[in-house]
Design a protein around this motif. Structure first.
Motif, short mmCIF file in Angstrom:
data_model
loop_
_atom_site.label_atom_id
_atom_site.label_comp_id
_atom_site.label_asym_id
_atom_site.label_seq_id
_atom_site.Cartn_x
_atom_site.Cartn_y
_atom_site.Cartn_z
N ILE A 244 0.91 -1.13 0.03
CA ILE A 244 -0.06 -0.01 -0.09
C ILE A 244 1.03 1.20 0.09
CG2 ILE A 244 -1.91 -1.41 1.08
CD1 ILE A 244 -1.12 0.13 3.75
N ASP A 245 0.22 2.40 -0.40
CA ASP A 245 1.00 3.53 -0.31
C ASP A 245 1.08 4.45 0.86
OD1 ASP A 245 2.15 3.10 -3.14
OD2 ASP A 245 0.26 3.47 -3.80
N TRP A 246 -0.06 4.32 1.53
CA TRP A 246 -0.73 5.42 2.71
C TRP A 246 -1.77 4.77 3.45
CZ3 TRP A 246 -5.34 6.79 4.34
CH2 TRP A 246 -5.66 7.91 5.35
N THR A 247 -1.53 4.87 4.79
CA THR A 247 -2.45 4.47 5.78
C THR A 247 -2.71 5.54 6.88
OG1 THR A 247 -3.32 2.75 7.09
CG2 THR A 247 -0.89 3.15 7.21
N GLN A 257 9.05 4.32 17.45
CA GLN A 257 9.87 3.77 16.70
C GLN A 257 10.09 4.08 15.12
OE1 GLN A 257 8.92 -0.40 16.15
NE2 GLN A 257 10.33 -0.82 14.59
N LEU A 258 8.88 4.41 14.39
CA LEU A 258 8.67 4.84 13.33
C LEU A 258 9.16 6.32 12.81
CD1 LEU A 258 4.98 3.64 12.55
CD2 LEU A 258 7.19 2.43 11.64
N ARG A 259 9.51 6.95 13.89
CA ARG A 259 9.70 8.33 13.78
C ARG A 259 11.39 8.06 13.21
NH1 ARG A 259 7.03 12.33 16.26
NH2 ARG A 259 5.61 11.52 18.11
N ASP A 260 12.12 7.18 13.48
CA ASP A 260 13.40 6.84 13.20
C ASP A 260 13.25 5.98 11.76
OD1 ASP A 260 14.38 8.47 15.16
OD2 ASP A 260 14.22 6.50 16.54
N ASP A 261 12.40 5.70 11.24
CA ASP A 261 12.37 4.81 10.03
C ASP A 261 12.20 5.64 8.96
OD1 ASP A 261 11.75 2.97 8.14
OD2 ASP A 261 10.17 2.04 9.04
N ASP A 262 13.43 5.73 8.01
CA ASP A 262 13.62 6.45 6.87
C ASP A 262 12.83 5.76 5.84
OD1 ASP A 262 15.12 8.20 8.25
OD2 ASP A 262 17.01 7.19 7.78
N SER A 263 12.41 4.66 5.79
CA SER A 263 11.81 4.02 4.66
C SER A 263 10.33 4.67 4.43
CB SER A 263 11.72 2.64 4.80
OG SER A 263 10.69 2.35 6.01
N LEU A 264 9.56 5.31 5.16
CA LEU A 264 8.57 6.02 5.17
C LEU A 264 8.23 7.27 5.69
CD1 LEU A 264 6.98 5.40 8.25
CD2 LEU A 264 6.71 3.18 7.31
N GLN A 482 -0.71 9.28 10.79
CA GLN A 482 -0.76 8.78 9.22
C GLN A 482 0.85 8.59 8.75
OE1 GLN A 482 -2.78 11.62 6.88
NE2 GLN A 482 -4.60 11.61 7.82
N ALA A 483 0.87 7.69 8.03
CA ALA A 483 2.07 7.23 7.22
C ALA A 483 2.01 7.04 5.87
CB ALA A 483 2.83 6.23 8.04
N GLY A 509 9.10 7.71 -8.68
CA GLY A 509 9.71 6.23 -8.68
C GLY A 509 9.47 5.64 -7.44
N ASP A 510 10.35 4.42 -7.56
CA ASP A 510 10.10 3.43 -6.32
C ASP A 510 10.95 4.11 -5.16
OD1 ASP A 510 11.06 0.92 -4.68
OD2 ASP A 510 9.78 0.08 -6.29
N ALA A 511 10.32 3.92 -3.84
CA ALA A 511 10.97 4.56 -2.83
C ALA A 511 11.95 3.55 -2.28
CB ALA A 511 9.91 4.45 -1.76
N SER A 512 12.16 2.73 -2.87
CA SER A 512 13.26 1.76 -2.32
C SER A 512 14.64 2.30 -2.98
CB SER A 512 13.15 0.27 -2.69
OG SER A 512 12.85 -0.19 -4.12
#
Length: 512
Positions: A244-247, A257-264, A482-483, A509-512
């Motif tokens: 998915i792209d958004w939630t 934990q997600l505050r430090d997640d650069d993948s999103l 939201q993320a 483009g692809d986020a990865s």
């Protein structure tokens, strides 16, 4: 929970209300064929009950409908009302006549033109059928279309919050007469918004397609597919896996934990929403203000907010959060069991049991009830937690079958949204049966006062008295959490919780 009739709202309605969450299976990215190519995939926590904006009060419905319908005016990112279907408006010197001028060339999703008659039909439908948001027209005496591009609204007294009432959320959407009269609006809505309804897979998803003729310019994405994923951890896993792209279904315990997640990208945005407790004043001993005040002193708000939101919420003893221009400071009810015991003694009562109504669809209410049971035990009160589905919760609330309940209001903007329906003696969402002549006077005055500073004073006085008299025991203001994927741009989380994908772009483009 109630949506603002809003909202969050947070709805008024009454507020601001949300329907039961519907689970769905997990799996790979939704396969909807070539039509879904370039679609943004959004996960929401439940399935809309229906898609008629005038009849639904479910937040999940409005997450979809925000992208399908337009209102005459709409709130910007700062919740100030701006042009939408109306390009401009003016108010008569006596403040009793509002004239709105419609944009040229706006089309419905079926290609037919929007006219002022559509606006009149939409508003008359809500008024004549006494639909959910009829309270928003309480001051309106006439709605007319003097010509196809002009709408004239007459009010019986100055109405400073009319723009917010007309455009604060999509429950006030402009709908198409033919779509309504054919009976299709609940299942196949036709709007003027940036996206048009395409398809629905019951229990799984709703897909919208871009409207190339949207008056503000065509969207940059081909469409939006809303998947129904009730379990937050599942939605987050799907986002991290690129399914998915958004939630907005994010486990609050994962936020740190997600505050430090650069993948999103993560947004934790202070909202105008609030959570509260209400005691049933139609029953003894809760009809005694001293007993209600005792409960207010015995509640540990900090513990409740920490347990339910993992410290993403802000504890507050009034509805409106700090930072909002209508904020009023208030901190009377510190956690104080001795003060609670003294008030119960003065009231000459020792309640033994408290029937607390909560709903399984909102786990926050169940968690909070367990804390409240511990809080009230030193007072000799046993909290009987009654957990029901949301439809039953609504019925029990409306029937007054509770001692205390917990829920929230979403999407509020104007101070009238926060207080009138909930606390005026004639309020449409006054389930706790609060009635205070002084509060009524202040809220009535606030509705007609056009001087902003005087209006702020009136609402500050009303809010303080509402808390003093414990119409609600306010708990906290949650955050909008939201993320989304890093390749999604052009999207911002909003304080009112409105989910707008009109400017979203997946072209990086692809986020990865």
């Amino acid at each position: 929970m109630t949506t603002r009739p809003a909202f969050k709202a947070l709805s008024t309605v009454a507020a601001i209300v949300l329907l039961a969450l519907t689970a769905c299976s997990t799996g790979s990215r939704v396969d909807l064929g070539d039509a879904a190519s370039g679609n943004l995939i959004a996960a929401i926590a439940g399935e809309p009950d229906q898609l008629d904006p005038h009849r639904t009060s479910a937040y999940f419905s409005f997450e979809v409908l925000e992208n399908v319908f337009d209102t005459l005016v709409e709130p910007d990112e700062n919740l100030q009302m701006r042009p939408a279907l109306a390009k401009s408006w003016e108010v008569s010197p006596d403040q009793l006549t509002w004239t709105f001028h419609l944009r040229e060339g706006v089309k419905w999703h079926d290609g037919t033109p929007l006219t002022a008659d559509d606006v009149v039909f939409s508003y008359r439908r809500i008024i004549d059928e006494q639909l959910t948001n009829v309270d928003k027209f309480s001051a309106v005496t006439d709605v007319a279309a003097p010509d196809p591009a002009t709408v004239r609204i007459t009010v019986k007294h100055p109405t400073p919050n009319l723009l917010t009432n007309l455009g604060g959320f999509k429950g006030m959407a402009i709908v198409q007469r033919r779509n309504v009269e054919s009976g299709q609006i609940a299942t196949h809505p036709i709007g003027t918004g940036p996206f048009a309804f395409a398809s629905r897979r019951s229990g799984d998803s709703i897909t919208l397609k871009a409207n190339p003729d949207y008056w503000a310019g065509p969207p940059k994405i081909s469409g939006v597919t809303f998947r129904f994923i009730s379990e937050p951890s599942t939605a987050l896993s799907a986002l991290q896996a690129g399914e998915i792209d958004w939630t907005d279904s994010i486990p609050p315990q994962r936020v740190a934990q997600l505050r430090d997640d650069d993948s999103l990208a993560l947004a934790v945005t202070q909202s105008n929403d609030y959570w509260y407790l209400a005691l049933n004043e139609a029953r003894a001993p809760w009809n005694d203000v001293r007993v209600r005040q005792a409960i207010a002193y015995a509640i540990d708000r900090d513990a409740i907010a920490a347990a339910t939101s993992y410290r993403t919420a802000t504890v507050n003893q009034l509805a409106i959060p700090q930072g909002n221009p209508w904020y009023t400071g208030y901190d009377r009810y510190r956690y104080d069991i001795s003060a609670a015991e003294k008030l119960l003694s003065e009231a000459g009562t020792s309640p033994q049991h408290l029937d607390m109504l909560v709903t399984s669809e909102y786990p926050e209410t169940v968690t909070a009830a367990q804390i409240i049971a511990d809080n009230l035990a030193p007072l000799g009160i046993t909290v009987d937690i009654r957990t029901v589905d949301f439809a039953t919760w609504l019925d029990e609330q409306n029937n007054g079958n509770f001692d205390m309940l917990m829920m929230g209001w979403l999407g509020n903007i104007d101070p009238d949204d926060f207080y009138y329906a909930q606390h005026h003696s004639g309020g449409t969402s006054n389930a706790q049966k609060f009635s205070d002549p002084e509060v009524d006077r202040l809220l009535d005055a606030g509705r007609v006062q056009t001087d902003t500073e005087r209006r702020k004073q009136l609402y500050a006085e009303a809010a303080t008295r509402i808390a003093d008299e414990v119409s609600y025991i306010y708990l906290y203001n949650p955050s909008v959490i939201q993320a989304w994927a890093n390749n999604l741009s052009g999207y911002d989380a909003r304080r009112d919780g409105a989910v707008r994908f009109r400017t979203a772009d997946l072209s990086q483009g692809d986020a990865s």
